[in-house]
Design an enzyme around this catalytic site. Structure first.
Site, PDB file in Angstrom:
ATOM      1  CE  LYS B  96     -27.459  -6.012 -86.242  1.00  0.00           C
ATOM      2  NZ  LYS B  96     -28.597  -6.403 -85.557  1.00  0.00           N
ATOM      3  N   GLY B 185     -32.658 -13.754 -88.103  1.00  0.00           N
ATOM      4  CA  GLY B 185     -33.322 -14.841 -89.135  1.00  0.00           C
ATOM      5  C   GLY B 185     -33.386 -16.131 -87.897  1.00  0.00           C
ATOM      6  CB  THR B 207     -37.570 -11.107 -83.775  1.00  0.00           C
ATOM      7  OG1 THR B 207     -37.264  -9.924 -84.388  1.00  0.00           O
ATOM      8  CG2 THR B 207     -39.420 -11.191 -84.080  1.00  0.00           C
TER       9      THR B 207
END
Lengths: 65, 262
Positions: B96, B185, B207
């Protein structure tokens, strides 16, 4: 000889990267290495001589996103 | 099934391993989400703490494919060296690829990203680039050899959701055959479902799960939302319209009279 190991100035008498890893207890550890910004494969550590002020990175797996 | 770099996966969710309150919560979240792929990183190892050695044991227990990242790299050179270290460390040529431009937004540095992707693809890496919704950058990345694109929804950890939905839709339309993974996001399962309904192939998040009140429950919630969004995409959504359209048949309505009948 002074080198920069993982961002910290340390003194070492290790002649090559393989010897440095062994002195740090990383001989059998899951680590990868770089010297002066370039990757050094495990198989090339013995042949990678260390010199004054070399910048050595020794990294291991960690949590990531 | 999801196909990435010639491999097939049941789950369309990819989960990050950072920020959980304990290794056990991470393990439970991975199990609850039923992900096939988890993202990992590499960091400086202390000879005293040897933190990475314990983490590696946990990752091996999880039994998932690992996708290492180059998080925190600021230049193509740093990202290339980090990817090379990751390939040896994790035994995978998947990376990544992140080249970060700015501390506040953690936005991809697109010029360095393309430069690093070009070098790494030539070296045999499967590069999954963390990019923006920018079409020209996506074209360059595909030309460099990337077979997957990972545009952000919003800045990493911001939980804002899809802040530029039209551009993300445009990217989907422009690259119909390139797997698109929404990365970064995402804050709520509804965000993930929204991307999947648009035809995105998968969602990568960290997250929103790790910092949830109950990460294990949230992991399951995201998994269900992603699955629901995919089903909706495959089923075909109806077009929105301005005026109402009765779902119950009008014909035969009791007491029905034609207005103003003379």
């Amino acid at each position: 000889m002074q080198i920069l190991l993982n961002g910290e100035r340390v003194a070492t008498d290790a002649r090559n990267l393989d010897e440095l890893c062994a002195k740090l207890g990383f001989a059998e550890a899951k680590v990868a290495t770089a010297v002066n910004g370039s990757f050094v494969a495990a198989s090339a550590r013995l042949a990678t001589q260390l010199a004054e002020a070399d910048e050595v990175e020794i990294v291991a797996p960690r949590q990531g996103g | 099934m999801l196909e990435l770099c010639g491999k097939h996966f049941t789950s369309r969710m990819l989960l990050g391993t950072a920020g959980y309150s304990s290794p056990d919560v991470l393990r439970q979240a991975v199990e609850a989400s039923r992900v096939d792929i988890v993202t990992v990183s590499l960091r400086r190892e202390s000879a005293r703490a040897r933190t990475g050695q314990g983490f590696w044991a946990l990752i091996e227990q999880l039994g998932r494919r690992v996708l290492p990242n180059t998080a925190g790299c600021r230049t193509a050179k740093e990202a290339i060296a980090t990817a090379q270290m990751a390939r040896e460390l994790f035994g995978t040529n998947w990376i990544k690829l992140e080249v970060i431009a700015n501390d506040d937004t953690l936005q991809p540095e697109l010029f360095g990203l393309v430069e690093a992707a070009t070098v790494l693809c030539a070296e045999g890496f499967e590069v999954l680039p963390y990019t923006t919704e920018d079409l020209s950058a996506a074209e360059r990345l595909v030309a460099a050899g990337c077979t997957v694109l990972m545009p952000w929804a919003a800045p990493i950890g911001s939980a804002r959701g899809l802040i530029n939905k039209p551009a993300l839709q445009s990217l989907r339309a422009y690259f119909p055959d390139t797997p698109l993974i929404l990365d970064a996001g995402v804050g709520a399962p509804s965000h993930a479902a929204e991307a999947m309904e648009m035809g995105y192939d998968a969602v990568l998040l960290n997250t929103a799960v790790a910092k949830a009140g109950d990460p294990v429950k949230m992991a399951e919630g995201f998994a269900k939302a992603i699955e629901a969004g995919r089903l909706a995409y495959e089923a075909g959504l109806i077009e929105p319209r301005d005026m109402a359209s009765p779902s119950t048949p009008v014909a035969g309505t009791p007491f029905f009279k034609i207005d103003h009948a003379s």
